[in-house]
Design an enzyme around this catalytic site. Sequence first.
Site, PDB file in Angstrom:
ATOM      1  N   HIS A  82       0.839  -1.199   0.000  1.00  0.00           N
ATOM      2  CA  HIS A  82       0.000   0.000   0.000  1.00  0.00           C
ATOM      3  C   HIS A  82       0.874   1.249   0.000  1.00  0.00           C
ATOM      4  O   HIS A  82       0.649   2.170  -0.791  1.00  0.00           O
ATOM      5  CB  HIS A  82      -0.938  -0.023   1.205  1.00  0.00           C
ATOM      6  CG  HIS A  82      -1.624   1.286   1.473  1.00  0.00           C
ATOM      7  ND1 HIS A  82      -2.627   1.769   0.671  1.00  0.00           N
ATOM      8  CD2 HIS A  82      -1.430   2.221   2.437  1.00  0.00           C
ATOM      9  CE1 HIS A  82      -3.023   2.946   1.135  1.00  0.00           C
ATOM     10  NE2 HIS A  82      -2.308   3.250   2.205  1.00  0.00           N
TER      11      HIS A  82
ATOM     12  N   ASP B  98       7.308  21.128 -26.621  1.00  0.00           N
ATOM     13  CA  ASP B  98       7.278  19.792 -26.011  1.00  0.00           C
ATOM     14  C   ASP B  98       8.293  19.794 -24.878  1.00  0.00           C
ATOM     15  O   ASP B  98       8.816  20.843 -24.515  1.00  0.00           O
ATOM     16  CB  ASP B  98       7.618  18.690 -27.039  1.00  0.00           C
ATOM     17  CG  ASP B  98       7.030  17.336 -26.647  1.00  0.00           C
ATOM     18  OD1 ASP B  98       7.353  16.842 -25.563  1.00  0.00           O
ATOM     19  OD2 ASP B  98       6.234  16.786 -27.428  1.00  0.00           O
TER      20      ASP B  98
ATOM     21  N   TRP C 261       7.158   0.111   4.073  1.00  0.00           N
ATOM     22  CA  TRP C 261       7.753   0.772   2.907  1.00  0.00           C
ATOM     23  C   TRP C 261       9.149   1.297   3.222  1.00  0.00           C
ATOM     24  O   TRP C 261       9.910   1.634   2.329  1.00  0.00           O
ATOM     25  CB  TRP C 261       6.851   1.895   2.386  1.00  0.00           C
ATOM     26  CG  TRP C 261       7.044   3.240   3.036  1.00  0.00           C
ATOM     27  CD1 TRP C 261       6.690   3.579   4.296  1.00  0.00           C
ATOM     28  CD2 TRP C 261       7.649   4.399   2.456  1.00  0.00           C
ATOM     29  NE1 TRP C 261       7.035   4.879   4.547  1.00  0.00           N
ATOM     30  CE2 TRP C 261       7.624   5.410   3.440  1.00  0.00           C
ATOM     31  CE3 TRP C 261       8.209   4.693   1.215  1.00  0.00           C
ATOM     32  CZ2 TRP C 261       8.135   6.683   3.211  1.00  0.00           C
ATOM     33  CZ3 TRP C 261       8.719   5.968   1.003  1.00  0.00           C
ATOM     34  CH2 TRP C 261       8.676   6.943   1.995  1.00  0.00           C
TER      35      TRP C 261
ATOM     36  N   SER D 128      13.578   5.888 -13.496  1.00  0.00           N
ATOM     37  CA  SER D 128      12.517   6.652 -14.170  1.00  0.00           C
ATOM     38  C   SER D 128      12.428   8.066 -13.607  1.00  0.00           C
ATOM     39  O   SER D 128      12.353   9.046 -14.353  1.00  0.00           O
ATOM     40  CB  SER D 128      11.189   5.910 -13.994  1.00  0.00           C
ATOM     41  OG  SER D 128      10.105   6.791 -13.994  1.00  0.00           O
ATOM     42  N   SER D 129      12.477   8.170 -12.281  1.00  0.00           N
ATOM     43  CA  SER D 129      12.352   9.490 -11.644  1.00  0.00           C
ATOM     44  C   SER D 129      13.529  10.392 -11.972  1.00  0.00           C
ATOM     45  O   SER D 129      13.359  11.588 -12.223  1.00  0.00           O
ATOM     46  CB  SER D 129      12.267   9.340 -10.127  1.00  0.00           C
ATOM     47  OG  SER D 129      11.072   8.731  -9.766  1.00  0.00           O
TER      48      SER D 129
ATOM     49  N   HIS E 292      12.876  11.909   3.437  1.00  0.00           N
ATOM     50  CA  HIS E 292      12.255  13.173   3.785  1.00  0.00           C
ATOM     51  C   HIS E 292      12.067  14.088   2.580  1.00  0.00           C
ATOM     52  O   HIS E 292      10.977  14.601   2.371  1.00  0.00           O
ATOM     53  CB  HIS E 292      12.915  13.886   4.957  1.00  0.00           C
ATOM     54  CG  HIS E 292      11.946  14.897   5.489  1.00  0.00           C
ATOM     55  ND1 HIS E 292      10.856  14.537   6.220  1.00  0.00           N
ATOM     56  CD2 HIS E 292      11.823  16.202   5.246  1.00  0.00           C
ATOM     57  CE1 HIS E 292      10.109  15.598   6.437  1.00  0.00           C
ATOM     58  NE2 HIS E 292      10.674  16.627   5.864  1.00  0.00           N
TER      59      HIS E 292
ATOM     60  N   GLU F 281      11.551  13.010  -0.199  1.00  0.00           N
ATOM     61  CA  GLU F 281      10.477  12.328  -0.928  1.00  0.00           C
ATOM     62  C   GLU F 281       9.094  12.854  -0.533  1.00  0.00           C
ATOM     63  O   GLU F 281       8.228  13.015  -1.387  1.00  0.00           O
ATOM     64  CB  GLU F 281      10.570  10.818  -0.685  1.00  0.00           C
ATOM     65  CG  GLU F 281       9.406  10.000  -1.228  1.00  0.00           C
ATOM     66  CD  GLU F 281       9.306  10.007  -2.736  1.00  0.00           C
ATOM     67  OE1 GLU F 281      10.337  10.158  -3.403  1.00  0.00           O
ATOM     68  OE2 GLU F 281       8.183   9.851  -3.248  1.00  0.00           O
TER      69      GLU F 281
ATOM     70  N   TYR G 128       8.389  15.788   0.320  1.00  0.00           N
ATOM     71  CA  TYR G 128       8.207  17.079  -0.358  1.00  0.00           C
ATOM     72  C   TYR G 128       8.044  16.886  -1.851  1.00  0.00           C
ATOM     73  O   TYR G 128       7.366  17.677  -2.522  1.00  0.00           O
ATOM     74  CB  TYR G 128       9.361  18.023  -0.039  1.00  0.00           C
ATOM     75  CG  TYR G 128       9.395  18.375   1.426  1.00  0.00           C
ATOM     76  CD1 TYR G 128       8.222  18.693   2.085  1.00  0.00           C
ATOM     77  CD2 TYR G 128      10.560  18.348   2.151  1.00  0.00           C
ATOM     78  CE1 TYR G 128       8.217  18.976   3.430  1.00  0.00           C
ATOM     79  CE2 TYR G 128      10.575  18.635   3.508  1.00  0.00           C
ATOM     80  CZ  TYR G 128       9.398  18.947   4.132  1.00  0.00           C
ATOM     81  OH  TYR G 128       9.395  19.213   5.468  1.00  0.00           O
TER      82      TYR G 128
ATOM     83  N   SER H 156      -2.041  26.420  -5.977  1.00  0.00           N
ATOM     84  CA  SER H 156      -1.854  27.842  -6.269  1.00  0.00           C
ATOM     85  C   SER H 156      -2.590  28.238  -7.545  1.00  0.00           C
ATOM     86  O   SER H 156      -3.254  29.271  -7.594  1.00  0.00           O
ATOM     87  CB  SER H 156      -0.365  28.162  -6.411  1.00  0.00           C
ATOM     88  OG  SER H 156       0.304  27.917  -5.198  1.00  0.00           O
TER      89      SER H 156
ATOM     90  N   HIS I 150      14.571  13.431  11.940  1.00  0.00           N
ATOM     91  CA  HIS I 150      13.391  13.516  12.796  1.00  0.00           C
ATOM     92  C   HIS I 150      12.492  12.290  12.624  1.00  0.00           C
ATOM     93  O   HIS I 150      11.522  12.127  13.350  1.00  0.00           O
ATOM     94  CB  HIS I 150      12.607  14.829  12.583  1.00  0.00           C
ATOM     95  CG  HIS I 150      11.977  14.984  11.247  1.00  0.00           C
ATOM     96  ND1 HIS I 150      11.896  16.188  10.598  1.00  0.00           N
ATOM     97  CD2 HIS I 150      11.412  14.096  10.407  1.00  0.00           C
ATOM     98  CE1 HIS I 150      11.288  16.024   9.443  1.00  0.00           C
ATOM     99  NE2 HIS I 150      10.992  14.764   9.305  1.00  0.00           N
ATOM    100  N   HIS I 151      12.817  11.424  11.648  1.00  0.00           N
ATOM    101  CA  HIS I 151      12.114  10.141  11.542  1.00  0.00           C
ATOM    102  C   HIS I 151      12.742   9.089  12.437  1.00  0.00           C
ATOM    103  O   HIS I 151      12.271   7.960  12.484  1.00  0.00           O
ATOM    104  CB  HIS I 151      12.144   9.644  10.095  1.00  0.00           C
ATOM    105  CG  HIS I 151      11.437  10.558   9.134  1.00  0.00           C
ATOM    106  ND1 HIS I 151      10.098  10.452   8.854  1.00  0.00           N
ATOM    107  CD2 HIS I 151      11.882  11.610   8.401  1.00  0.00           C
ATOM    108  CE1 HIS I 151       9.746  11.382   7.975  1.00  0.00           C
ATOM    109  NE2 HIS I 151      10.807  12.109   7.687  1.00  0.00           N
TER     110      HIS I 151
ATOM    111  N   THR J  50       6.226  27.020   5.059  1.00  0.00           N
ATOM    112  CA  THR J  50       4.921  26.384   4.883  1.00  0.00           C
ATOM    113  C   THR J  50       3.814  27.342   5.289  1.00  0.00           C
ATOM    114  O   THR J  50       2.782  27.444   4.615  1.00  0.00           O
ATOM    115  CB  THR J  50       4.848  25.090   5.720  1.00  0.00           C
ATOM    116  OG1 THR J  50       6.026  24.329   5.465  1.00  0.00           O
ATOM    117  CG2 THR J  50       3.643  24.280   5.353  1.00  0.00           C
TER     118      THR J  50
ATOM    119  N   LYS K  74       3.057  29.800   2.675  1.00  0.00           N
ATOM    120  CA  LYS K  74       2.186  29.295   1.618  1.00  0.00           C
ATOM    121  C   LYS K  74       0.719  29.321   2.045  1.00  0.00           C
ATOM    122  O   LYS K  74      -0.144  29.811   1.324  1.00  0.00           O
ATOM    123  CB  LYS K  74       2.607  27.877   1.203  1.00  0.00           C
ATOM    124  CG  LYS K  74       4.026  27.841   0.670  1.00  0.00           C
ATOM    125  CD  LYS K  74       4.259  26.696  -0.281  1.00  0.00           C
ATOM    126  CE  LYS K  74       3.590  26.889  -1.605  1.00  0.00           C
ATOM    127  NZ  LYS K  74       4.139  27.974  -2.396  1.00  0.00           N
TER     128      LYS K  74
ATOM    129  N   ARG L  39       1.265   1.206  15.266  1.00  0.00           N
ATOM    130  CA  ARG L  39       0.919   0.991  13.870  1.00  0.00           C
ATOM    131  C   ARG L  39       1.446  -0.358  13.402  1.00  0.00           C
ATOM    132  O   ARG L  39       2.248  -0.990  14.084  1.00  0.00           O
ATOM    133  CB  ARG L  39       1.491   2.135  13.011  1.00  0.00           C
ATOM    134  CG  ARG L  39       2.978   2.252  13.093  1.00  0.00           C
ATOM    135  CD  ARG L  39       3.494   3.551  12.503  1.00  0.00           C
ATOM    136  NE  ARG L  39       3.465   3.546  11.046  1.00  0.00           N
ATOM    137  CZ  ARG L  39       4.328   4.226  10.276  1.00  0.00           C
ATOM    138  NH1 ARG L  39       5.290   4.966  10.821  1.00  0.00           N
ATOM    139  NH2 ARG L  39       4.243   4.187   8.983  1.00  0.00           N
TER     140      ARG L  39
END
Lengths: 544, 271
Positions: free
Chosen positions: A78, A108, A143, A173-174, A257, A259, A261, A272, A306-307, A332, A335, A454
Amino acid sequence: MAYGAAAAHGEHDHHPTGWKRWVYSTNHKDIGTMYIWLSFVAAIIGGAMSWYIRLELAHPGIQYIDDFQFYNVLVTAHGFLMVFFVVMPAMIGGFGNWFVPLMIGAPDMAFPRMNNISFWLLAAALVLLVLSTVVGDGPGTGWTVYPPLSNANYQPGPSVDFGILALHVAGASSILGAVNFIVTIFNMRAPGMTMHRMPLFVWAILVTAFLLLLAVPVLAGALTMLLTDRNFGTTFFAPDGGGDPVLWQHLFWFFGHPEVYIIIIPAFGIISQVISTFSKRPVFGYLGMAYAMVSIGVVGFIVWAHHMYTVGLDADARAYFTAATLIIAVPTGIKIFSWLATMWGGSIEFETPMLCAIGFIWLFVIGGVTGVLLANAGIDFAMHDTYYVVAHFHYVMAIAAIFAMFAGWYYWIGKMSGRQYPDLLSKVQFWVFFIGVNVLFFPQHFLGLAGMPRRIPDYPDAYWGWNYVSSIGALITAVGTFMFFYIVWYTYRSGKPVTADNPWGEGATTLEWVVPSPAPFHTHEELPVIGSGGRPTTQAAPAE
Amino acid sequence: MSSEVKSHPFHMVDPSPWPAVGTIAAFLMATGGIWYMHAGQPWVLILGFAVLMYTFFGWWRDVLREANSGTYHTPLVQRGLRVGMLLFIASEVMFFFAFFWAFFNATVPAINRIAHEVWPPEGVIPFPTFGLPFLNTLILLTSGATLTVAHHALRLGDHRKTALWILATVILGVIFTACQAYEYGHAAFGFTDGIYSSTFYLATGFHGFHVIVGTLFLLVCFFRARRGDFTPNQHVGFEAAAWYWHFVDVVWLFLFVSIYWWGSSAFFAQQ
């Protein structure tokens, strides 16, 4: 040949036909469309897995899943599917491909062939990931793939290797996609389209592309180490060989991290555009908005630990990562307040994309506030690995991103397909989904505060009440999801044709609204000349 | 399509089979690699590798044709290609960053409280810094110089001299790879002998792989230079190869200083 006269009509709709149009494609719009369809497919699989999880968790005791490895596989797949194969393909590959060239006045992408392999590699990665769940016992690692759980002792079969290689291929790919976007944005802006006139969606994709370019290779390095640890006897993460399992966590989160963002910054861009369009005002504080994304991107690289507050970092490191993480609240906040200030005094129209954008702000603010809480190392000691964290990141990143995708799809489908979504049904869909996800995830805060861990398929009876509510929320969300896919089907089959170049009126000022609907196969073959405010000044003359 | 008159300087690439064929190669290599790792059968992996080579050949043949046609690669398109190569190299830097992180995580207590206090770990006999590793450093630095001579010749339009000095660079690259192979063959520590071996072999191994790729890239440039593909004003392929080569060179300098020199200084100080 008279470009000006022909540009709007069939002249430029010559394109390859049949399967080759898609498999051999070098067209940013076709490739973008394929990305969006891939995202739909992955969303159905990933969504089904999450409903199965909620079904299991609706009551204490074991309901349906007596194989706990399989429960872990569901949780793992998931996460992978939603992050790498739903959100990223839809927002970066899909909307990015479609609208970055349109918005900057380019004909293009910079490297159309490379653009196509970016898509097809992702499709191959999706197949590899699905294979990983069906061969052997599946990857029961989460994950985050932490060793030692992910090493060859605990996950001996080929499943985790399939997962690792799926991520490798998706990562390639990314990276290729990121190179493509950066070169396109740096090199192919129409005359007069300066960096400071680019629409915020383009800024968002630019920042995201840099994050991908610099973060994904670190994951590739870490995955390679895990692969050789599992199969070739290296000991990067194995203490008995002098290695260190915490190294994996550092490397993973140094990628992981940024990721998050990578997932949410394109959403900032879409929101926006939508809020500006339906408030009929330019975005408040445009430059501040652009550079807020840049600074979120930069600071996002120096907050990864922080993870890992509970892993045994020393106190100084935890103090640093707490402070650095809290700093992210500043851009943040810029925004959020700028979106609100854009709406303030605006002439607001509550079209469906606007509803989704406001839904996004709601979810993002709630998730952001719990994020400020979790950023504190002391508090996180109690919250770590509880449902509070699950609620936090589903609010701030997962469901917020889904609403940005809904907003983008409703906003742009007229331009992409030439047909408009059914208005009333789409508003009902928004409300059903919005209520569903809040009923689903808000109670998980209470469960987390009460200490429910969890990634566990069972729980003490005391947690039953809010779990049951949460599962009811999942059911409502499922209804909302099926409604969305019905709307997609209905729009393509019998949606009202969109004839105007710009169906949204004066608020929609970006360049995709000056080309016909649906956008012809080739657009901007004559480069527009851009004046102040990012609007085209004149119809450009063909080159001499 | 591309045959029409264009009013912009960008390259609208024709539809191409190579991305799809390349994806088949990636898929075959991934599944074949797993089959090899778990059942010892290498055939699908080899097949995937063959398809990958076929993709490289076909794709880059098309790129060279487009470049040599003189119409597609306008100065702006060339700039795009150059920026693209720089970005790709930036991502490669981050790939090596991960392996350097693993190395310093194992050796620097300020980064990691459980880092090894003795490095190399007891029982590991590292290579003498100023033997073969230093010779390799000199070889790579020299190859950077020969490549720059080739670039100067190219700017002056001297194809013979360009090709000659590229060839010199290729030969130095091959010598470097041979030295590395010799070093691996004579190492006092095996691949699976713990964290020293893990960081050493993966970091230097990926570097060696990049040397081989860079050497092949330069070899292609050698044949292109002889064919007269490059002009003093248009030689993006050469520039990309040169940048890649210098990047590989710089990674080696970091490897040499950290792993071969600083990383074994404590051992040789005790001798």
